[in-house]
Design a protein around this motif. Sequence first.
Motif, PDB file in Angstrom:
ATOM      1  N   LEU A   1     -32.723  16.486 -33.878  1.00  0.00           N
ATOM      2  CA  LEU A   1     -33.013  15.056 -33.964  1.00  0.00           C
ATOM      3  C   LEU A   1     -32.029  14.292 -34.834  1.00  0.00           C
TER       4      LEU A   1
ATOM      5  N   TRP B   1     -37.553   7.129 -28.765  1.00  0.00           N
ATOM      6  CA  TRP B   1     -37.037   6.998 -30.126  1.00  0.00           C
ATOM      7  C   TRP B   1     -35.650   7.605 -30.256  1.00  0.00           C
ATOM      8  N   ARG B   2     -35.402   8.710 -29.571  1.00  0.00           N
ATOM      9  CA  ARG B   2     -34.095   9.349 -29.676  1.00  0.00           C
ATOM     10  C   ARG B   2     -33.007   8.476 -29.062  1.00  0.00           C
TER      11      ARG B   2
ATOM     12  N   TRP C   1     -47.561   7.650 -31.078  1.00  0.00           N
ATOM     13  CA  TRP C   1     -46.494   6.646 -30.941  1.00  0.00           C
ATOM     14  C   TRP C   1     -47.024   5.233 -30.708  1.00  0.00           C
TER      15      TRP C   1
ATOM     16  N   TRP D   1     -40.254  18.310 -36.790  1.00  0.00           N
ATOM     17  CA  TRP D   1     -38.915  17.887 -36.379  1.00  0.00           C
ATOM     18  C   TRP D   1     -37.858  18.206 -37.425  1.00  0.00           C
TER      19      TRP D   1
ATOM     20  N   LEU E   1     -41.059  10.262 -28.049  1.00  0.00           N
ATOM     21  CA  LEU E   1     -39.941  10.853 -28.770  1.00  0.00           C
ATOM     22  C   LEU E   1     -38.628  10.589 -28.040  1.00  0.00           C
TER      23      LEU E   1
END
Length: 364
Positions: free
Chosen positions: A234, A199-200, A358, A311, A196
């Motif tokens: 997010l 990805w952020r 992921w 999320w 995560l």
Amino acid sequence: ILRRSSKENIFYLNNRLKRSLWYRCILEMFAAAKVSKDLGDLSYLHKSIQCAYLTETLYQVTQRKMDVLLNFNDYYNSSYYNIAKALEKEGILNCAYKYQNKDAKVRNPCEISTEVYALALNLFFTYAHELNSSPHETITKLRESSHFIEFQTAVAELQAINPSTIPEEQKLPFFINIYNVMAIHGIVLVGPPKSLIDWRYFSAIACYDLGGFPYTLDKILRILRGVGARKTKLDKSFRMGDPRADHLIKKPDPRVHFALAMHNKSSPKPSIMRESNLDQRLQSITEDYCAKHVIFDKTKSEVTISKIFFWYLPDFITVGQNKGVLHWIRPFLTTSRQETLDAILRNPSHTIKYVYNWTFEVHV
């Protein structure tokens, strides 16, 4: 960062802790502070502080070394840092080539978005088997291929479009397609995110020039979530006066989350969106996603669902009504699975388990 948080945090470690554990706690604190600052989200730092508190407490109770109890690798792995640096080096992704025909009549933005997305998918599908078996080596080969040069030349045309000219009914398919094109583009350049945090960073930095304005994946997601969407950690809101905010979808549709492909085992499958059959496609892909990623355990009265629902939870719950995410999911299930869900919901102690994998995967 601590001074800016909602409450003052005091962190200490018992001096009887072994030096190695103390050092690992401090390393994690530094890394978590950097992540929190970069992403504007103090939850990463707060989580790390809580782990340190728990370590201290458990040590005092047990008088034992706690190395194996807590996971200190959340921020110590530097893959997110490598992604950020690589994307910053690349700059605006669709500007590797300058669009040469700026004096020509600009084509319909939706037409361009479907064409470049088709090229992006062809890029992945051509190498699908190799990407799934050895992604790192294949992405390096793909990056140097003539297919990728053709793709980069095509996305340069997006520099010339004017998003303000897109009719309201075409905005949703346009921005879905552009989001998915940019995701593939970024993965080819820097590799797939593995967590995560990865990805952020990826979504905050990967960026396209659309008519002279920068659009990151974060900003496009905010546009897709639309007017009135409650902010989550997010996605990033627009500041007052930002012209990109004019493109916010006026009637947001939560099904859009299942049209955004991140190319991993828990990601929705990629699908080109067109205005002509948009509602049918959104319905179909949401049903397909729920069929695969909503799992029931009747013996435990437990429902396992994707972390996408966690999320972006505000998008899936109805304000003022006592209806949670499982009620939102129900219409997208088959009749027999609806009955199973109803039976689980009748148990007041039913639980929801959120999962996400992921591991990189190209869905063909």
